[in-house]
Every structure is written in structure tokens, then in C-alpha cells.
Design an enzyme around this catalytic site. Sequence first.
Site, mmCIF file in Angstrom:
data_model
loop_
_atom_site.group_PDB
_atom_site.id
_atom_site.type_symbol
_atom_site.label_atom_id
_atom_site.label_comp_id
_atom_site.label_asym_id
_atom_site.label_seq_id
_atom_site.Cartn_x
_atom_site.Cartn_y
_atom_site.Cartn_z
ATOM 1 N N GLN A 23 -1.128 45.854 55.599
ATOM 2 C CA GLN A 23 -0.481 45.490 54.329
ATOM 3 C C GLN A 23 0.893 46.120 54.079
ATOM 4 O O GLN A 23 1.822 45.433 53.640
ATOM 5 C CB GLN A 23 -1.397 45.871 53.141
ATOM 6 C CG GLN A 23 -0.786 45.499 51.811
ATOM 7 C CD GLN A 23 -1.590 45.898 50.585
ATOM 8 O OE1 GLN A 23 -1.092 45.832 49.480
ATOM 9 N NE2 GLN A 23 -2.818 46.299 50.750
ATOM 10 N N GLU A 37 -4.188 52.834 52.373
ATOM 11 C CA GLU A 37 -3.882 52.800 50.938
ATOM 12 C C GLU A 37 -4.455 53.988 50.156
ATOM 13 O O GLU A 37 -3.745 54.732 49.478
ATOM 14 C CB GLU A 37 -4.445 51.475 50.368
ATOM 15 C CG GLU A 37 -4.520 51.375 48.866
ATOM 16 C CD GLU A 37 -3.151 51.271 48.214
ATOM 17 O OE1 GLU A 37 -2.303 50.533 48.722
ATOM 18 O OE2 GLU A 37 -2.926 51.950 47.199
ATOM 19 N N ASP A 93 0.145 51.034 49.802
ATOM 20 C CA ASP A 93 0.591 50.078 50.818
ATOM 21 C C ASP A 93 1.810 49.286 50.344
ATOM 22 O O ASP A 93 2.924 49.467 50.830
ATOM 23 C CB ASP A 93 -0.546 49.099 51.151
ATOM 24 C CG ASP A 93 -1.538 49.701 52.127
ATOM 25 O OD1 ASP A 93 -1.200 50.699 52.781
ATOM 26 O OD2 ASP A 93 -2.660 49.178 52.241
ATOM 27 N N GLY A 152 3.368 58.222 28.437
ATOM 28 C CA GLY A 152 4.772 58.277 28.039
ATOM 29 C C GLY A 152 4.908 59.004 26.713
ATOM 30 O O GLY A 152 3.953 59.626 26.221
ATOM 31 N N GLY A 153 6.063 58.909 26.101
ATOM 32 C CA GLY A 153 6.320 59.606 24.853
ATOM 33 C C GLY A 153 5.655 58.948 23.645
ATOM 34 O O GLY A 153 5.535 59.561 22.583
#
Length: 408
Positions: free
Chosen positions: A17, A138, A167, A242-243
Site C-alpha cells: 500500500q 501500517e 501506509d 485542538g484549542g
Amino acid sequence: MEKALDGVRVLDMTHVQSGPSCTQILAWLGADVVKLEATSGDITRQQLRDIPDVDSLYFTMLNCNKRSITLNMKSDRGKELFTELLKSSDVLVENFGPGAVDRMGFTWERIQEINPRLIFASIKGFGPGRFADCKAYEVVAQAMGGAMSTTGFEDGPPTVTGAQIGDSGTGMHLVAGILAALFQRVQTDRGQRVTVAMQEAVLNLTRVKLRDQQRLAHGPLKEYPNAEFGDEVPRSGNASGGGQPGWAVRCSPGGPNDYIYIIVQPPGWPRIAELIGRPELAEDPEWSTPEARLDKLDKMFALIEEWTQQYSKWEVMDKLNELTVPCGPILSTKELIEDETLAELGAVVDVKHPDRGEFKTVGSPLKLSDSPVAVETSPALGEHNGEIYAELGLGESEISELKAAGVI
Ligand code: CAO
């Protein structure tokens, strides 16, 4: 119509892959990608087959728009033909186990002697040093690149993500490296070595978790749902990372993917509070600011969920988007493959394959206004032996002899 990489010849020795995902993008950008396979073929042609004796979807979905030749690299004549192919190529790409191309007799030094303008691009599991000789798949990369330790819920085991960041994620990094090397070659007239290690590609995609690892030295990660913190970043379930806080909340009718992911930006809160029938929480000092909500995000999303459970995820999406609240219904693979909008965008396309009939694949996510992509079927094993070996000056009878001798 002209394509961005018109005139670029890629000799593609990739398999499985990671490498094929890279060379498929190069083909979609217009390169002539010649996939060179052992006479037994890329192993994925046979893996996870859904139709007997027909190339698997695993193969067809990663090898569109390529040509295929076979060549036994362990035969002397095979090595001679490979040398000729290197002379007429711009890029060589491979993702064999460590040392395989050297063992075939083609070290980077030898390759430079044969064609100094050639860009030689490789994917390996790891960079030079301690793990250089280790093979990788992977999930090995997800395990060693920080993805698994940070994915899942706190009380569960490390978890693999379905997106193939080890991959295909590495393949996309390699595309960037190859394009940069092609661009630099315009100035230098020289090829160069391009390598991407799967562990490092995953680490690059796990960057924000190393941000949090360093923040831990200065106190708990307040936006995480976890109550206690040790000296390493814990798994944080569906927290946004995140924030702005986010969570996946349940919707009607309660099936396995009847969820929507909602992000609560500071200006979104009063609108959400109104929508869910709790307008007083917009002004309440216990709830009105992001700081005030930080220690009760679980309660906040529970309140939101009480409301979302009355509607389908699509209804919730409509209502939240009217209020410009960022959100995303959790889409199943069935929904994605049947999605009309994605089909219109060419994000999911139908491709005709001579043996399997029509199959669906994911189209190119790169949209270039002067270099459109038409997704075409993957090649049969050795389908282009005739035309490619004829280009090297071989006649029909010689090609037949090579085939009989197991060289191609
Ligand atoms: N003619 C003759 N022999 C060929 C050939 C050809 N055209 N193409 C490949 N081979 C041979 C190689 O010479 C090598 O033989 P030797 O080991 O005797 O030198 C062998 O086939 C390929 O070996 P491999 O190590 O690549 O294959 P594997 O199935 O044992 O391992 C994988 C697979 C993926 C673990 C390994 O290729 C790897 O670590 N690759 C780098 C990381 C990577 O890309 N992993 C992602 C895979 S996608 O999930």
C-alpha cells in the site's frame, strides 16, 4: 489536455500500500508510471480477493492509471533490462524490505552511475540506525509513531485508527519529496535520494500530541477529559485535540454511526445554549466563558447530547450550520461510497475494469485547474510488457523468449 507531470517517467517497483499510494498520485498528476513487478506480481493482486481469479480491490484501488511490466530482478538478463529502464526513467520508487534493492545489485552509487539525473525514492519502516533493518506494516508505524498510544479511551487499550496514516500517510509524504526533487533537478540537473520512514511520517501526523507531552511539564491538560495526568499524554477518547473543545454526541435513531462531532467555539456557545433550550447558560458565569466550561466539558456535551438525540445527525448538522457551529456527522463507509456529493466531486469514482466490471475507488483529492484527473483502471500483470520492452529495442520473438525463460 496537458498534465502537471507530463513527460515524467516513473519506474515503480512499489508493492502493497504505502509505495503504490504514492505512485498512483504521481500517475494522476500525469506521470507515466510503469509498475515493475516480479513475475508472480504484487502480492496484493491476490490478497483479500472478493472475486476468484480477479485482481483484488486492494490492488485495483491503489494502482490506477499505471502500466505494468514484469521483470525477474534475480536473473542476469533482468538486471540488464533494469539498467536500460533506469536510463529512460526520471524517478525510481520502491518500498521493499531493508536492503532489497542493494541485494538486487543496485546500490545508490550504482544507480547514480547509470543515470545521474534519476531520483531514487524509498519508503522504509524506519530511518538509519537502531531499527534500520526492521520490516514494517501500517500498524507497526502507528504503534511506533505515537498514533496508537494516543488513540482510544483512557480505560481501553492502545487503538489503531482506520485511516491508513502509516501506509498511505507515508506515501503522501513521499509524493512531496519526489516533487521537490524534480523541482530541484531543474536547477541542478542532478537526481537525488529521497527517503521517508513510516515511523517519522506517522510522528509528523501525531505532532500535536508531542506538543501536549511538553505542555504536561507545566500542569494538567485542562482540555482533556481525563481526571488525572501522569508523565505521558493519555488517550483522550473523542476530545478534539485542538484549542476548541469537541466531542461526538449521539443522535437519533441510535445506530452505531448515529453520532455527530460538535466543536464549541467561544462565540458558538450562546447560540448552542439557545438551540438546546438552555439560553440561561449563555449568561451564567458558571458556563458563559470557555474557562468556566473547561472543567465541565463532559456535562456540557451531555446537555448538548440530550438535545441531539431527538434528531438525526443530518438534521443536527443543518441546525448547527445555520448557527455557524462547526460539526460533522460520523459517516459510515456505506454512506461515503453512496454519497452523491462525493460522487459529483469525483472524490468517489466508478472505474471500469476488464475482468471485474465496474468498481468504485477514491479519486484524487488533489484538484489542479490545469491538470485534471481521469481515473483509469489498474493494469493486468505484465499487460504492457510488449510496448515497454519494444521501446528498449526488443523484438517480439526476443520478448517471447524472455517470457519462456521466466525473465519477464
Ligand atoms: N524480481 C525478483 N525478486 C523480486 C522482485 C523482482 N521484480 N521484486 C521484489 N523481489 C524480491 C526482493 O529482491 C526481495 O528478496 P530478498 O529479500 O531475497 O532480497 C523480496 O522480493 C521482497 O522482500 P520484502 O522484504 O520487500 O517483502 P516481504 O513480503 O518479506 O515484506 C514488507 C513486506 C512490506 C514488510 C517489506 O517490504 C517492508 O518492510 N517494506 C518497507 C516498509 C513498507 O513499505 N511497508 C508498508 C507495506 S504496505 O502495508
